[in-house]
Design a protein around this motif. Sequence first.
Motif, PDB file in Angstrom:
ATOM      1  N   LYS A  12       9.825  -6.269 -12.516  1.00  0.00           N
ATOM      2  CA  LYS A  12      10.156  -4.885 -12.206  1.00  0.00           C
ATOM      3  C   LYS A  12       9.755  -3.984 -13.366  1.00  0.00           C
ATOM      4  CE  LYS A  12      14.266  -6.137  -9.483  1.00  0.00           C
ATOM      5  NZ  LYS A  12      15.733  -5.987  -9.365  1.00  0.00           N
ATOM      6  N   TYR A  13       9.283  -2.793 -13.032  1.00  0.00           N
ATOM      7  CA  TYR A  13       9.048  -1.728 -14.007  1.00  0.00           C
ATOM      8  C   TYR A  13       9.957  -0.571 -13.616  1.00  0.00           C
ATOM      9  CZ  TYR A  13       4.850  -4.311 -15.387  1.00  0.00           C
ATOM     10  OH  TYR A  13       3.973  -5.292 -15.818  1.00  0.00           O
ATOM     11  N   ASN A  15      12.377   1.168 -11.627  1.00  0.00           N
ATOM     12  CA  ASN A  15      12.842   0.906 -10.265  1.00  0.00           C
ATOM     13  C   ASN A  15      11.747   0.359  -9.356  1.00  0.00           C
ATOM     14  OD1 ASN A  15      15.488   1.810 -10.779  1.00  0.00           O
ATOM     15  ND2 ASN A  15      14.882   3.949 -10.460  1.00  0.00           N
ATOM     16  N   HIS A  16      10.545   0.182  -9.917  1.00  0.00           N
ATOM     17  CA  HIS A  16       9.416  -0.306  -9.110  1.00  0.00           C
ATOM     18  C   HIS A  16       9.281  -1.821  -9.244  1.00  0.00           C
ATOM     19  CE1 HIS A  16       5.500  -0.603  -7.261  1.00  0.00           C
ATOM     20  NE2 HIS A  16       5.028  -1.195  -8.348  1.00  0.00           N
ATOM     21  N   SER A  18       6.923  -4.753  -9.067  1.00  0.00           N
ATOM     22  CA  SER A  18       5.490  -5.040  -9.079  1.00  0.00           C
ATOM     23  C   SER A  18       5.179  -6.385  -8.451  1.00  0.00           C
ATOM     24  CB  SER A  18       4.964  -5.005 -10.517  1.00  0.00           C
ATOM     25  OG  SER A  18       3.590  -5.310 -10.549  1.00  0.00           O
ATOM     26  N   ASP A  20       7.217  -9.433  -6.226  1.00  0.00           N
ATOM     27  CA  ASP A  20       8.462  -9.520  -5.455  1.00  0.00           C
ATOM     28  C   ASP A  20       8.683 -10.935  -4.912  1.00  0.00           C
ATOM     29  OD1 ASP A  20      10.730  -8.978  -4.032  1.00  0.00           O
ATOM     30  OD2 ASP A  20       9.829  -7.497  -2.698  1.00  0.00           O
ATOM     31  N   HIS A 209       1.463  -5.297  -2.395  1.00  0.00           N
ATOM     32  CA  HIS A 209       2.774  -4.789  -2.819  1.00  0.00           C
ATOM     33  C   HIS A 209       3.653  -5.900  -3.398  1.00  0.00           C
ATOM     34  CE1 HIS A 209       1.804  -0.930  -1.147  1.00  0.00           C
ATOM     35  NE2 HIS A 209       1.672  -1.416   0.074  1.00  0.00           N
TER      36      HIS A 209
END
Length: 311
Positions: A12-13, A15-16, A18, A20, A209
């Motif tokens: 994670k960056y 709240n994103h 990268s 999953d 994604h």
Amino acid sequence: MSFVQLKGVVKKYNNHISVDHLNLSIQEGEVFGLLGPNGAGKSTTIKMLSGLLKIDQGEMFVDGLSVAGNTMEVKRRIGLVPQDLAIFENLTAKENVTFFAKLYGLRGQLLKARVEEALEFVGLADRAKDKPSSFSGGMKRRLNIACAVMHHPKLIIMDEPTVGIDPQSRNHILESVRTLNRMGSTIIYTSHYMEEVAAISTRVGILDHGHLIACGTQEELRGKVAQDNKIIIQVVGLIPAAVEELRDHPRIKQVTVQEQTLELLVGPSQTFLQDILFILSKHEVKIQSLTQVEPDLEALFLSLTGRTLRD
């Protein structure tokens, strides 16, 4: 156990997310192609696997070793060709390779032999005393590879190694991948160029994604879009209005135009052909030839995600 194994990997960056919950297994001796558009999570995955980026959640293993628990030992077994050039412009080609060889502990006659071997391998032996500032983009990419393989790594990771280079250097790099694999290295090759991955890979994974949305041999992946049809039409008098109407058709998934050539990916219904002919005739576009071909990896990606690899 697989030579490379990822179990539930998350990065994670802020709240994103990268990457999953990524699960992936790669066998020893494979050339594994990792496809996906920019931002799909390819480079982040590579940095974590190389020990350059901390894993937020999950586990990664290389040759049975945990990347998190044995970072230095894993690094010794990996040769990384990063997307951003990792060479020194103020050192000669030979000095560049020597610098990285010493980082891997090579000394004496072995050091000298491996440096010469690596430069010969990438076709830069005659430029050993020249600095990269005088090299073309393709030559710099090839030097980047020499710096990554001189220690004979068991795993070679190549992250977008052909970005912005000429066709001759691209072909040289792809042939280098085949040679390194024949010499015993397992290779992970990331790209958003479908044709490169198709040319060299034994298996392919497609990221989107941060998710692995498809994985298998090229034949297995093509089977996933067997219900779709790829049509190539050579025409005369093509106009924008005809292209727009084709793109608005509900069963035509993609329309690509190159001069007077149309490439369409259409659904399984057989009525698509009548519709295409009607639209082109309506706009007085003359058809010279029409060919149906087997869907490729880019068609698979479009079928799965609704967008092209280079979006």
